[in-house]
Design a protein around this motif. Structure first.
Motif, short mmCIF file in Angstrom:
data_model
loop_
_atom_site.label_atom_id
_atom_site.label_comp_id
_atom_site.label_asym_id
_atom_site.label_seq_id
_atom_site.Cartn_x
_atom_site.Cartn_y
_atom_site.Cartn_z
N MET A 189 101.58 -90.18 -21.02
CA MET A 189 102.84 -90.22 -20.28
C MET A 189 102.53 -90.65 -18.85
N ARG A 190 102.90 -91.88 -18.50
CA ARG A 190 102.62 -92.42 -17.16
C ARG A 190 103.90 -92.40 -16.34
N GLN A 191 103.81 -91.78 -15.16
CA GLN A 191 104.95 -91.71 -14.26
C GLN A 191 104.53 -92.18 -12.88
N ALA A 218 110.33 -97.67 -17.64
CA ALA A 218 110.76 -96.93 -18.83
C ALA A 218 111.95 -96.02 -18.56
N GLY A 219 112.28 -95.78 -17.31
CA GLY A 219 113.39 -94.90 -16.98
C GLY A 219 113.22 -94.34 -15.59
N VAL A 220 114.21 -93.57 -15.15
CA VAL A 220 114.19 -93.00 -13.81
C VAL A 220 114.61 -91.53 -13.87
N ILE A 221 113.84 -90.66 -13.22
CA ILE A 221 114.19 -89.26 -13.04
C ILE A 221 114.60 -89.08 -11.58
N LEU A 254 101.16 -90.53 -11.70
CA LEU A 254 100.91 -89.34 -12.51
C LEU A 254 100.60 -89.78 -13.93
N LEU A 255 99.57 -89.22 -14.50
CA LEU A 255 99.24 -89.49 -15.90
C LEU A 255 99.11 -88.15 -16.60
N ASN A 256 100.00 -87.93 -17.58
CA ASN A 256 100.04 -86.64 -18.28
C ASN A 256 100.15 -85.49 -17.27
N ARG A 257 101.03 -85.67 -16.28
CA ARG A 257 101.36 -84.67 -15.27
C ARG A 257 100.20 -84.35 -14.33
N SER A 258 99.26 -85.25 -14.19
CA SER A 258 98.16 -85.06 -13.24
C SER A 258 98.08 -86.27 -12.32
N LEU A 259 97.89 -86.02 -11.03
CA LEU A 259 97.72 -87.11 -10.08
C LEU A 259 96.40 -87.81 -10.36
N GLN A 300 102.22 -107.50 -7.34
CA GLN A 300 101.43 -106.27 -7.33
C GLN A 300 102.32 -105.05 -7.56
N PHE A 301 103.50 -105.05 -6.96
CA PHE A 301 104.43 -103.94 -7.15
C PHE A 301 104.85 -103.84 -8.62
N GLU A 302 105.22 -104.95 -9.21
CA GLU A 302 105.65 -104.95 -10.61
C GLU A 302 104.53 -104.47 -11.52
N ASP A 303 103.31 -104.91 -11.26
CA ASP A 303 102.18 -104.50 -12.09
C ASP A 303 101.94 -103.00 -12.00
N PHE A 304 102.18 -102.43 -10.83
CA PHE A 304 101.91 -101.00 -10.65
C PHE A 304 102.94 -100.12 -11.35
N VAL A 305 104.20 -100.53 -11.33
CA VAL A 305 105.26 -99.67 -11.88
C VAL A 305 105.66 -100.04 -13.30
N ARG A 306 105.21 -101.17 -13.81
CA ARG A 306 105.67 -101.66 -15.10
C ARG A 306 105.45 -100.63 -16.21
N ASP A 307 106.50 -100.41 -17.01
CA ASP A 307 106.50 -99.53 -18.19
C ASP A 307 106.35 -98.05 -17.87
N ALA A 308 106.30 -97.69 -16.60
CA ALA A 308 106.20 -96.27 -16.24
C ALA A 308 107.58 -95.68 -16.04
N GLU A 309 107.66 -94.36 -16.11
CA GLU A 309 108.88 -93.64 -15.77
C GLU A 309 108.83 -93.35 -14.27
#
Length: 239
Positions: free
Chosen positions: A1-3, A115-118, A29-34, A76-85
């Motif tokens: 889970m990548r956020q 993938a979405g927004v919280i 965050l990856l699996n709720r860890s920085l 670079q911005f798109e690559d960093f956030v792509r497919d993440a929540e």
């Protein structure tokens, strides 16, 4: 889970009036860890900055004069956030500004990129109706040190928000772990399929065992002047 926990600073309050993004800060965050990975950039907006905005974040036109434009860093911005929540405080504000920047370049908006927004502002209001829900207020509520936050800053605020979000959702990780845990080895067959449990045999106490148990309790009571915790007190008869 990548956020990706994200924050921006801008020239003003409304992209519809021509305001632009001047700073982007993201932490992963990856699996709720920085993970320690982050994306941070200051941007030259090509326009002036409202005095009210400078009072909030302290970023001036002079400071941004030699900084890249959004078009220079968009890949670079798109690559960093792509497919993440995305995790954002007051998400409609930041998403509106970033979607505008992407749209000006003819690129996909965040709704297609991620993938979405919280929205942690919405989450905080739902969890604690009527209470303050600013980032500073949430830091106080969850005892997160924000003493070094004299001005708003996208990366600093993203780092603080990551801690706030993890505190707000504490307990979910144990549920996720429970759902992901494999069955114990003795509960699965060789092919990994759940093994059918055998019926549990229930043993009933016999009359002889019950009499022997009562005899032991009577001896305890006799030795302690009638006091035995395991003997239920007699219920007085009612008239």
């Amino acid at each position: 889970m990548r956020q990706i926990v994200l924050d921006t600073e801008t020239t003003g309050l409304d992209w519809r009036n021509g305001d632009r993004v001047i700073e982007i800060g993201c932490v992963e965050l990856l699996n709720r860890s920085l993970t320690g990975r982050h994306f941070h950039v200051y941007l030259n907006p090509g326009r002036g900055i409202d005095a009210e905005a400078v009072a909030v974040h302290g970023i001036t036109e002079e400071f941004l004069a030699d900084k890249p434009k959004f078009a220079d860093v968009v890949t670079q911005f798109e690559d960093f956030v792509r497919d993440a929540e995305l995790v954002i405080h007051n998400a409609s504000f930041d998403v509106g500004f970033l979607d505008n920047e992407l749209d000006l370049l003819g690129r996909d908006k965040l709704g297609r990129l991620c993938a979405g927004v919280i929205d942690t502002l919405k989450m905080a209001k739902e969890q604690n109706p009527g209470k303050k829900a600013s980032l500073d207020a949430l830091c106080d509520r969850y005892e997160i040190d924000n003493g070094h936050r004299e001005l708003h800053g996208a990366l600093l605020d993203a780092e603080l928000l990551a801690d706030v979000y993890l505190a707000m959702t504490r307990g979910q990780e144990s549920l996720i772990m429970a759902l992901d845990e494999d069955l114990p080895a003795h509960d699965v067959d060789g092919d990994g399929a759940p093994r059918e449990r055998k019926p549990i045999k229930v043993l009933r106490i016999s009359d002889a065992e019950l009499q022997a148990h009562q005899s032991v309790l009577d001896d305890i009571a006799k030795a302690n002047k009638g006091l035995c915790l395991w003997l239920a007190p007699e219920v007085p008869a009612t008239a």
